[in-house]
Design a protein around this motif. Structure first.
Motif, PDB file in Angstrom:
ATOM      1  N   THR A 278     -27.967  19.358  10.197  1.00 54.39           N
ATOM      2  CA  THR A 278     -26.849  18.424   9.979  1.00 54.39           C
ATOM      3  C   THR A 278     -27.352  16.997   9.946  1.00 54.39           C
ATOM      4  O   THR A 278     -26.922  16.208   9.110  1.00 54.39           O
ATOM      5  CB  THR A 278     -25.820  18.492  11.135  1.00 54.39           C
ATOM      6  N   VAL A 279     -28.259  16.692  10.849  1.00 57.74           N
ATOM      7  CA  VAL A 279     -28.825  15.346  10.919  1.00 57.74           C
ATOM      8  C   VAL A 279     -29.623  15.061   9.656  1.00 57.74           C
ATOM      9  O   VAL A 279     -29.523  13.971   9.076  1.00 57.74           O
ATOM     10  CB  VAL A 279     -29.690  15.197  12.191  1.00 57.74           C
ATOM     11  N   THR A 280     -30.382  16.028   9.204  1.00 60.46           N
ATOM     12  CA  THR A 280     -31.150  15.880   7.970  1.00 60.46           C
ATOM     13  C   THR A 280     -30.225  15.613   6.787  1.00 60.46           C
ATOM     14  O   THR A 280     -30.500  14.750   5.946  1.00 60.46           O
ATOM     15  CB  THR A 280     -31.995  17.146   7.703  1.00 60.46           C
TER      16      THR A 280
ATOM     17  N   ALA B  85     -28.984  12.098   6.888  1.00 60.67           N
ATOM     18  CA  ALA B  85     -30.051  11.176   6.503  1.00 60.67           C
ATOM     19  C   ALA B  85     -30.222  11.143   4.982  1.00 60.67           C
ATOM     20  O   ALA B  85     -30.374  10.071   4.392  1.00 60.67           O
ATOM     21  CB  ALA B  85     -31.359  11.574   7.179  1.00 60.67           C
ATOM     22  N   ARG B  86     -30.178  12.304   4.353  1.00 63.24           N
ATOM     23  CA  ARG B  86     -30.288  12.352   2.879  1.00 63.24           C
ATOM     24  C   ARG B  86     -29.127  11.601   2.222  1.00 63.24           C
ATOM     25  O   ARG B  86     -29.319  10.844   1.275  1.00 63.24           O
ATOM     26  CB  ARG B  86     -30.288  13.795   2.406  1.00 63.24           C
ATOM     27  N   GLU B  87     -27.923  11.850   2.718  1.00 59.33           N
ATOM     28  CA  GLU B  87     -26.750  11.185   2.141  1.00 59.33           C
ATOM     29  C   GLU B  87     -26.802   9.679   2.365  1.00 59.33           C
ATOM     30  O   GLU B  87     -26.417   8.907   1.479  1.00 59.33           O
ATOM     31  CB  GLU B  87     -25.474  11.775   2.725  1.00 59.33           C
ATOM     32  N   ALA B  88     -27.279   9.254   3.530  1.00 58.40           N
ATOM     33  CA  ALA B  88     -27.399   7.823   3.805  1.00 58.40           C
ATOM     34  C   ALA B  88     -28.343   7.169   2.803  1.00 58.40           C
ATOM     35  O   ALA B  88     -28.064   6.087   2.276  1.00 58.40           O
ATOM     36  CB  ALA B  88     -27.904   7.602   5.234  1.00 58.40           C
ATOM     37  N   CYS B  89     -29.440   7.838   2.519  1.00 59.52           N
ATOM     38  CA  CYS B  89     -30.411   7.319   1.553  1.00 59.52           C
ATOM     39  C   CYS B  89     -29.808   7.246   0.152  1.00 59.52           C
ATOM     40  O   CYS B  89     -29.958   6.250  -0.551  1.00 59.52           O
ATOM     41  CB  CYS B  89     -31.655   8.188   1.573  1.00 59.52           C
ATOM     42  N   ARG B  90     -29.110   8.295  -0.248  1.00 59.95           N
ATOM     43  CA  ARG B  90     -28.477   8.308  -1.576  1.00 59.95           C
ATOM     44  C   ARG B  90     -27.445   7.195  -1.706  1.00 59.95           C
ATOM     45  O   ARG B  90     -27.365   6.525  -2.741  1.00 59.95           O
ATOM     46  CB  ARG B  90     -27.845   9.662  -1.850  1.00 59.95           C
TER      47      ARG B  90
ATOM     48  N   VAL C 190     -27.698   9.253  13.851  1.00 62.00           N
ATOM     49  CA  VAL C 190     -28.226   8.961  15.183  1.00 62.00           C
ATOM     50  C   VAL C 190     -27.356   9.619  16.250  1.00 62.00           C
ATOM     51  O   VAL C 190     -27.870  10.245  17.188  1.00 62.00           O
ATOM     52  CB  VAL C 190     -28.341   7.436  15.414  1.00 62.00           C
ATOM     53  N   GLU C 191     -26.047   9.519  16.100  1.00 59.70           N
ATOM     54  CA  GLU C 191     -25.144  10.122  17.081  1.00 59.70           C
ATOM     55  C   GLU C 191     -25.364  11.633  17.182  1.00 59.70           C
ATOM     56  O   GLU C 191     -25.507  12.183  18.277  1.00 59.70           O
ATOM     57  CB  GLU C 191     -23.697   9.827  16.707  1.00 59.70           C
TER      58      GLU C 191
END
Length: 123
Positions: free
Chosen positions: A11-13, A16-21, A39-40
């Motif tokens: 889920t965290v991964t 992170a991918r969506e944040a980058c996109r 982070v949460e």
């Protein structure tokens, strides 16, 4: 942002991918919110892995700062990691509650902070 290690929860991964996109497409507020979620979720999962579920669940709902303090107190994270995670939390709080959209540079910094926090928690 690629996952730091396979030990990072899926889920965290994904966050992170969506944040980058979002960052790459100029959706800086969305990217920042996903960094916060990343982070949460990463800290909550690490607390649970260290058998601190009861302590985490006893915290006020949605109080990320309290969860970060718990992780710091229980030595899940060092002081620098705590500061990086709290900077992400505070930046996201300003964005959501004060309508202060992050700049591209601030968003990039928060992505880098997110990666550093995950590295510290999971490597």
């Amino acid at each position: 942002m690629t996952p730091v290690t396979d030990a990072v929860p899926s889920t965290v991964t994904q966050y992170a991918r969506e944040a980058c996109r979002c960052y790459l497409h100029g959706f800086f507020s969305a990217s920042l919110m996903l960094c916060r979620s990343c982070v949460e979720a990463g800290v909550a999962t690490k607390l649970d892995q260290k058998n601190l579920v009861k302590e985490r669940e006893a915290l006020p709902y949605g109080n990320m700062k309290a969860m970060l303090r718990l992780a710091r107190t229980k030595e899940i994270m060092d002081e620098l990691t705590f500061q990086l995670a709290d900077e992400i939390r505070e930046s996201a709080r300003k964005t959501i509650h004060q309508s202060a959209a992050p700049s591209e540079a601030e968003c990039r910094k928060m992505l880098e902070n997110t990666r550093a926090v995950l590295r510290s928690l999971y490597e």
